[in-house]
Design a protein around this motif. Structure first.
Motif, PDB file in Angstrom:
ATOM      1  N   ARG A 122       0.825  -1.210   0.000  1.00  0.00           N
ATOM      2  CA  ARG A 122       0.000   0.000   0.000  1.00  0.00           C
ATOM      3  C   ARG A 122       0.858   1.259   0.000  1.00  0.00           C
ATOM      4  NH1 ARG A 122      -3.064  -2.370   4.017  1.00  0.00           N
ATOM      5  NH2 ARG A 122      -2.542  -0.679   5.416  1.00  0.00           N
ATOM      6  N   SER A 123       1.937   1.244   0.796  1.00  0.00           N
ATOM      7  CA  SER A 123       2.821   2.416   0.833  1.00  0.00           C
ATOM      8  C   SER A 123       4.243   1.955   1.119  1.00  0.00           C
ATOM      9  CB  SER A 123       2.362   3.409   1.889  1.00  0.00           C
ATOM     10  OG  SER A 123       2.497   2.808   3.156  1.00  0.00           O
ATOM     11  N   MET A 124       5.164   2.887   0.989  1.00  0.00           N
ATOM     12  CA  MET A 124       6.594   2.602   1.093  1.00  0.00           C
ATOM     13  C   MET A 124       6.967   1.863   2.385  1.00  0.00           C
ATOM     14  SD  MET A 124       9.361   5.590   0.643  1.00  0.00           S
ATOM     15  CE  MET A 124       9.193   6.386   2.209  1.00  0.00           C
ATOM     16  N   GLU A 125       6.359   2.285   3.511  1.00  0.00           N
ATOM     17  CA  GLU A 125       6.736   1.684   4.798  1.00  0.00           C
ATOM     18  C   GLU A 125       6.301   0.226   4.899  1.00  0.00           C
ATOM     19  OE1 GLU A 125       3.976   4.308   5.325  1.00  0.00           O
ATOM     20  OE2 GLU A 125       5.570   5.241   4.178  1.00  0.00           O
ATOM     21  N   LEU A 126       5.428  -0.197   4.016  1.00  0.00           N
ATOM     22  CA  LEU A 126       4.931  -1.575   4.091  1.00  0.00           C
ATOM     23  C   LEU A 126       5.639  -2.503   3.109  1.00  0.00           C
ATOM     24  CD1 LEU A 126       1.145  -0.704   4.440  1.00  0.00           C
ATOM     25  CD2 LEU A 126       2.650  -1.556   6.222  1.00  0.00           C
ATOM     26  N   LEU A 127       6.655  -2.013   2.439  1.00  0.00           N
ATOM     27  CA  LEU A 127       7.434  -2.866   1.532  1.00  0.00           C
ATOM     28  C   LEU A 127       8.454  -3.637   2.371  1.00  0.00           C
ATOM     29  CD1 LEU A 127       8.098  -0.283  -1.302  1.00  0.00           C
ATOM     30  CD2 LEU A 127       6.859  -2.435  -1.610  1.00  0.00           C
TER      31      LEU A 127
END
Ligand code: FES
Length: 258
Positions: free
Chosen positions: A135-140
């Motif tokens: 969903r967003s960068m921090e969740l990669l």
């Protein structure tokens, strides 16, 4: 590992079998009666040492059970049952393999990418392209594990890193460049991702093995709590039910109806 994601390393006795990529384990805290059920977690890595092994598990905190797991202290006991289920099949006949991962679905595919099937002589000669979305960068999660072993395409729903859009959109952009007769796709992610992948591959059929993320209770094929409808293989039409924990979690995308 990434926001809300935890990487857990578990020391196991030397006799614990080496998991195949795509297999999972059921874990439960020792000495705790709540929650009652063990949780299925995909294998992210497995290292064999002379007298023990280390199992790496990646999970995302989504409820009470995973939250309890995330609060375990180093050295606390864990019951691990496995390895369980049917893993990914080798990419026989393919010249390139594509990995398509959404969210925490990256774990089994990272293990597949860095494990024996891809590091053997035949595996090394394959072109490997990994599409990873969140969903967003921090969740990669797991970017550091992937980047040296493959061509990596990253996307986020909010555009905070890489392509802005879903991982199937990212694949769709490149799809015409892959020869269906020489390509195999391995996929794992949430149901909407698998659904749109199935729709995408209708127009350009490329063989695809998919690992389903399903709620499980026993993990052993006994309770039928994980049953999914699949298209009947061989003669005759219609559907039949298969257990994700025992008959899967890896299926041919063609046979499932996500
Ligand atoms: Fe019990 Fe699959 S979880 S049969």
């Amino acid at each position: 590992a990434a926001r809300d994601h935890f990487l857990m390393s578990v020391r196991l006795p030397g006799a614990f079998p080496v998991p195949l990529p795509g297999q999972f384990v059921m874990v439960r805290e020792v000495g705790r009666s709540v929650p009652l059920l063990a949780r299925p977690l995909s294998v992210l890595g497995f290292k064999v040492h002379p007298d023990h092994s280390v199992l790496e598990l990646l999970y995302r905190v989504v409820g009470e059970g995973t939250s309890l797991l995330s609060r375990l202290k180093p050295g606390e006991g864990l019951s691990v049952m496995g390895p369980l289920g049917r893993g990914f099949a080798p990419p026989d006949g393919a010249r390139q393999v594509l990995f398509l991962a959404g969210g925490v679905g990256v774990a089994p595919l990272a293990y597949l990418l860095t494990g024996g099937l891809m590091t053997s002589e035949a595996g090394r000669s394959l072109r490997k392209v990994f599409y990873l979305g969140a969903r967003s960068m921090e969740l990669l999660a797991c970017l550091d594990r992937l980047q040296d072993s493959c061509e990596l395409g990253v996307c986020t729903d909010d555009g905070s890193r890489g392509y802005c859009g879903s991982v199937t959109d990212l694949l769709a952009r490149d799809l015409d460049g892959y020869d269906p007769g020489q390509t195999l796709i391995y996929a794992c992610g949430p149901t909407p991702m698998i659904r749109s992948l199935k729709a995408l591959l209708k127009a350009r059929p490329i063989p695809c093995q998919v690992s389903l993320e399903e709620r499980m209770a026993c993990g052993l094929g006994a309770c039928l709590g994980c049953a999914v409808a699949v298209r009947r293989q061989g003669q005759g039409q219609g559907i039949e039910y298969r257990r994700v924990c025992k008959d899967g979690p890896v299926f041919d995308l063609e046979e499932v109806n996500p």
